[in-house]
Design an enzyme around this catalytic site. Sequence first.
Site, short mmCIF file in Angstrom:
data_model
loop_
_atom_site.label_atom_id
_atom_site.label_comp_id
_atom_site.label_asym_id
_atom_site.label_seq_id
_atom_site.Cartn_x
_atom_site.Cartn_y
_atom_site.Cartn_z
N LYS A 154 -12.36 -3.10 7.63
CA LYS A 154 -12.64 -2.20 8.75
C LYS A 154 -12.57 -2.93 10.10
CE LYS A 154 -16.61 -0.75 8.32
NZ LYS A 154 -17.98 -0.26 8.42
N ARG A 175 -13.31 -15.89 -2.15
CA ARG A 175 -12.97 -16.57 -0.90
C ARG A 175 -13.85 -17.78 -0.62
NH1 ARG A 175 -14.37 -11.36 3.09
NH2 ARG A 175 -16.61 -11.57 2.79
N ARG A 230 -23.87 -4.07 -2.02
CA ARG A 230 -23.37 -3.54 -0.75
C ARG A 230 -22.50 -2.31 -0.97
NH1 ARG A 230 -22.16 -9.26 1.64
NH2 ARG A 230 -20.07 -8.84 0.92
N ARG A 282 -24.85 8.08 9.92
CA ARG A 282 -25.19 7.78 8.53
C ARG A 282 -25.95 8.92 7.87
NH1 ARG A 282 -26.48 1.38 8.89
NH2 ARG A 282 -24.31 0.77 8.70
N ARG A 316 -19.60 -18.54 1.40
CA ARG A 316 -20.76 -17.83 1.95
C ARG A 316 -21.66 -17.42 0.80
NH1 ARG A 316 -18.37 -13.32 5.87
NH2 ARG A 316 -20.21 -12.35 5.01
#
Length: 216
Positions: free
Chosen positions: A13, A126, A171, A87, A160
């Site tokens: 996004k 990643r 998430r 939301r 991370r």
Amino acid sequence: MNIILLGPPGAGKGTQAARLEADRGMIQLSTGDMLRAAVAAGTPVGLKAKAVMEAGELVSDAIVPALIGERLDAIGSAGAIFDGFPRTRAQAEALDLLLSERGRKLDRVIELEVDEDALVERITGRFSCAVCGAPYHDRFKRPAVDGTCDVCGSHEFKRRPDDNEETVRTRLAEYRAKTAPILPYYEERGLVSRVDGMAPVDEVAEAIEATLDSGH
Ligand SMILES: [Zn+2]
């Protein structure tokens, strides 16, 4: 043009919003960024938001629309990309009002669709060079020499801590829960377009452009 960009974390996004800003002069109104900025600047709305967040509560339906109204007034005639808002159905109705008060309307709701398993693989794979920050991926972009950064030759890499499967799945579930109340509101009005968020970045950008140009 005013649009809402929807998509779970990792769907790209931010990248697509940046493209729209560069190509169309639109401005991304990210609720998180706006809240942080207002809190840091100590504006009246920011102070209110800070008190609410410090109490461990979610910023209310009254504060966020006030922030967005301030920001809409500041961006002149540029198109807005809403990110992280609305939301709830109440916020969606508040957004309609904010826009109509300013002679604007919502043109499109674009959802970047993802294959959740593929997204989990994309995110959990990643890692990056600890020295120069060059990005790598376990499957899609390994260093040419294992354990050595292509760019700076460093042997140190980092990941991370929230790029793990459990966090990513959480998430994704949060994202579904957040969009569930608002998607029907916009679907009823025929405003929702879905774009394959798993395609290469350029293809996603082209699909979004096509949607905006054709209006469906
Ligand atoms: Zn490096």
